[in-house]
Design a protein around this motif. Structure first.
Motif, PDB file in Angstrom:
ATOM      1  N   CYS A  29      36.153  32.270  49.687  1.00  0.00           N
ATOM      2  CA  CYS A  29      35.575  30.985  49.398  1.00  0.00           C
ATOM      3  C   CYS A  29      33.982  30.624  49.705  1.00  0.00           C
ATOM      4  O   CYS A  29      33.112  30.094  48.952  1.00  0.00           O
ATOM      5  CB  CYS A  29      36.354  29.844  50.387  1.00  0.00           C
ATOM      6  SG  CYS A  29      38.011  29.804  49.636  1.00  0.00           S
ATOM      7  N   PHE A  30      33.588  31.241  50.738  1.00  0.00           N
ATOM      8  CA  PHE A  30      32.046  31.312  51.304  1.00  0.00           C
ATOM      9  C   PHE A  30      31.360  32.130  50.238  1.00  0.00           C
ATOM     10  O   PHE A  30      30.111  31.616  50.283  1.00  0.00           O
ATOM     11  CB  PHE A  30      31.957  31.591  52.654  1.00  0.00           C
ATOM     12  CG  PHE A  30      32.115  30.766  53.725  1.00  0.00           C
ATOM     13  CD1 PHE A  30      31.055  30.501  54.599  1.00  0.00           C
ATOM     14  CD2 PHE A  30      33.238  30.111  53.932  1.00  0.00           C
ATOM     15  CE1 PHE A  30      31.174  29.148  55.596  1.00  0.00           C
ATOM     16  CE2 PHE A  30      33.346  28.984  54.907  1.00  0.00           C
ATOM     17  CZ  PHE A  30      32.081  28.554  55.552  1.00  0.00           C
ATOM     18  N   MET A  31      31.617  32.963  49.436  1.00  0.00           N
ATOM     19  CA  MET A  31      31.100  33.801  48.627  1.00  0.00           C
ATOM     20  C   MET A  31      30.666  32.787  47.617  1.00  0.00           C
ATOM     21  O   MET A  31      29.480  32.680  46.972  1.00  0.00           O
ATOM     22  CB  MET A  31      31.656  35.027  48.095  1.00  0.00           C
ATOM     23  CG  MET A  31      31.796  35.889  49.036  1.00  0.00           C
ATOM     24  SD  MET A  31      32.500  37.478  48.201  1.00  0.00           S
ATOM     25  CE  MET A  31      31.444  37.917  47.017  1.00  0.00           C
ATOM     26  N   SER A  32      31.595  31.878  46.997  1.00  0.00           N
ATOM     27  CA  SER A  32      31.275  31.105  46.203  1.00  0.00           C
ATOM     28  C   SER A  32      30.490  29.785  46.590  1.00  0.00           C
ATOM     29  O   SER A  32      29.474  29.361  45.751  1.00  0.00           O
ATOM     30  CB  SER A  32      32.759  30.295  45.574  1.00  0.00           C
ATOM     31  OG  SER A  32      33.429  31.300  44.880  1.00  0.00           O
ATOM     32  N   TRP A  33      30.674  29.401  47.641  1.00  0.00           N
ATOM     33  CA  TRP A  33      29.918  28.146  48.427  1.00  0.00           C
ATOM     34  C   TRP A  33      28.384  28.499  48.484  1.00  0.00           C
ATOM     35  O   TRP A  33      27.569  27.914  48.247  1.00  0.00           O
ATOM     36  CB  TRP A  33      30.527  28.191  49.847  1.00  0.00           C
ATOM     37  CG  TRP A  33      29.957  26.828  50.519  1.00  0.00           C
ATOM     38  CD1 TRP A  33      29.959  25.628  49.561  1.00  0.00           C
ATOM     39  CD2 TRP A  33      29.517  26.512  51.694  1.00  0.00           C
ATOM     40  NE1 TRP A  33      29.326  24.524  50.578  1.00  0.00           N
ATOM     41  CE2 TRP A  33      29.481  25.106  51.807  1.00  0.00           C
ATOM     42  CE3 TRP A  33      29.587  27.224  52.927  1.00  0.00           C
ATOM     43  CZ2 TRP A  33      29.111  24.442  53.123  1.00  0.00           C
ATOM     44  CZ3 TRP A  33      29.472  26.831  54.249  1.00  0.00           C
ATOM     45  CH2 TRP A  33      29.010  25.488  54.253  1.00  0.00           C
TER      46      TRP A  33
END
Length: 397
Positions: A29-33
């Motif tokens: 998720c943080f990669m996308s964020w």
């Protein structure tokens, strides 16, 4: 905690599997964020962006990912972290599909706002992971799940190379594939957390009446805000000031984010054994000193990077210390407290890029923005000293 599950009476393997998958899901998720920061140079060329537009683009995902942590954390406490995590991962697919299709800066900002929901995974992950471990182990456990922040570092390491080797659109096909895989693994292997279905939204919002919620939010605004904003700004600083190529600048950003993340469980572990507020005072002193080093070394790349690394280590340690205290603020409302504290921390990553971009437009320099960081660290140190070090107020007894 009302819904606390004793690790001794649960299947230990199941608990650690849950912790591991919650952490990996947060990484994805943080990669996308944080997907825009490593690709800032590509985006600037594709959409002809000024420094102000670039910093606005970097800050936009942080906005929704911050303010939505409050309701998402509350929903996790009430309905279960597994359900909320799965819904979140499905939602993230929408902006990831949009981004390769947009052809204007305005629509790119809309997609950036939507992809910001990926940042709320932090509130879900902490709420979900905390119930499987007893209080004496929660500092370490929450430090581990919070290593999902490493998604920023993974994005900085991988996305520029994917873009260069396979094209800009391939970055988003890669993120879409990872998100689908993690959603399936989470659905199959994770157990739903125990919840109190009688809990009301107003009851969860009562954590806003706790002064401890706001003190922790202030401190997290500094420490986690540093993590988010410097992960995003480091490639910009290195590219604009020192002429570092995009892929190499992404490696430095990954180093910063990785150090900030890896040391977080160490901070949580230390806070299990020492008074957390005593540890935090040294974190704030360290942040002020390393930020001062950064401000004074914009003409020396080695010293500048030393300052960046130092800030990452100290801020990451402080993040772990702060989240040791979250489950103690309001029993049974860990997700709600996490939402509030995480929201303010996320906003700590939203405003600095905007302020830095605005001040750069006025002065042509980045140093004034770093000076504000030094002053804010001193302010947090004063509040900590006045309320907790020399006061009689304690969160963890």
């Amino acid at each position: 905690m009302a819904n606390q599950v004793n690790i001794q009476t649960e299947n230990r393997g199941r608990a650690y599997l849950t912790l591991a998958l919650a952490t990996i899901a947060m990484i994805v998720c943080f990669m996308s964020w944080s997907n825009f920061a490593p690709l800032a140079s590509d985006l600037a060329k594709m959409f002809h962006l000024s420094v102000g537009q670039r910093t606005l683009l970097l800050a936009t995902p942080v906005l929704l990912g911050s303010i939505m942590r409050v309701p998402v954390g509350i929903l996790s406490d009430k309905y279960g972290g597994k359900k909320v995590y799965l819904i979140l991962m499905v939602f993230i697919l929408i902006p990831l599909i949009m981004i390769p299709m947009v052809h204007s800066f305005g629509m790119l900002l809309v997609a950036a706002l939507l992809v910001g929901m990926a940042g709320t995974s932090f509130a879900v992950g902490v709420s979900y992971a905390s119930v499987w471990f007893p209080p004496e182990q929660q500092g370490l456990a929450l430090g581990i799940v919070s290593m999902g922040n490493m998604g920023n570092a993974v994005a900085a390491l991988t996305l520029p190379s994917i873009s260069k080797g396979y094209g800009f659109d391939a970055v988003y096909y890669f993120l879409i594939g990872l998100t689908i895989i993690l959603a399936l693994l989470f659905a199959v292997f994770c157990k739903e957390m125990p919840v109190d279905k009688t809990k009301t939204i107003m009851g969860a919002l009562s954590v806003a009446k706790e002064s401890s919620t706001w003190y922790l939010s202030l401190f997290y605004f500094l420490t986690f805000g540093l993590f988010v904003s410097f992960t995003n700004l480091t490639p910009l600083f290195l590219g604009d000031v020192f002429g570092v190529p995009q892929i190499q600048a992404g490696l430095y950003a990954a180093l910063f984010a990785g150090l900030c993340t890896i040391i977080r469980p160490v901070g949580g572990y230390a806070a299990d054994r020492k008074r957390p507020m005593q540890l935090l005072q040294w974190c704030f002193i360290g942040i002020a000193l390393f930020a001062l080093l950064i401000m004074l070394t914009f003409k020396s790349q080695p010293l500048f990077i030393t300052g960046i690394v130092g800030v990452g280590l100290v801020a990451g340690f402080g993040n772990g210390v702060i989240f040791k205290m979250v489950p103690y603020v309001s029993k049974g409302n860990t997700g709600a407290v996490t939402g509030f504290v995480g929201a303010l921390g996320g906003l700590g990553g939203f405003f600095p890029p905007l302020v830095v971009g605005w001040l750069h437009g006025l002065t042509g320099q980045y140093q004034v923005g770093i000076l504000l960081l030094v002053l804010f660290a001193i302010l947090c140190l004063y509040v900590l000293w006045k309320r907790f070090i020399h006061g009689d107020f304690h969160i963890v007894k």
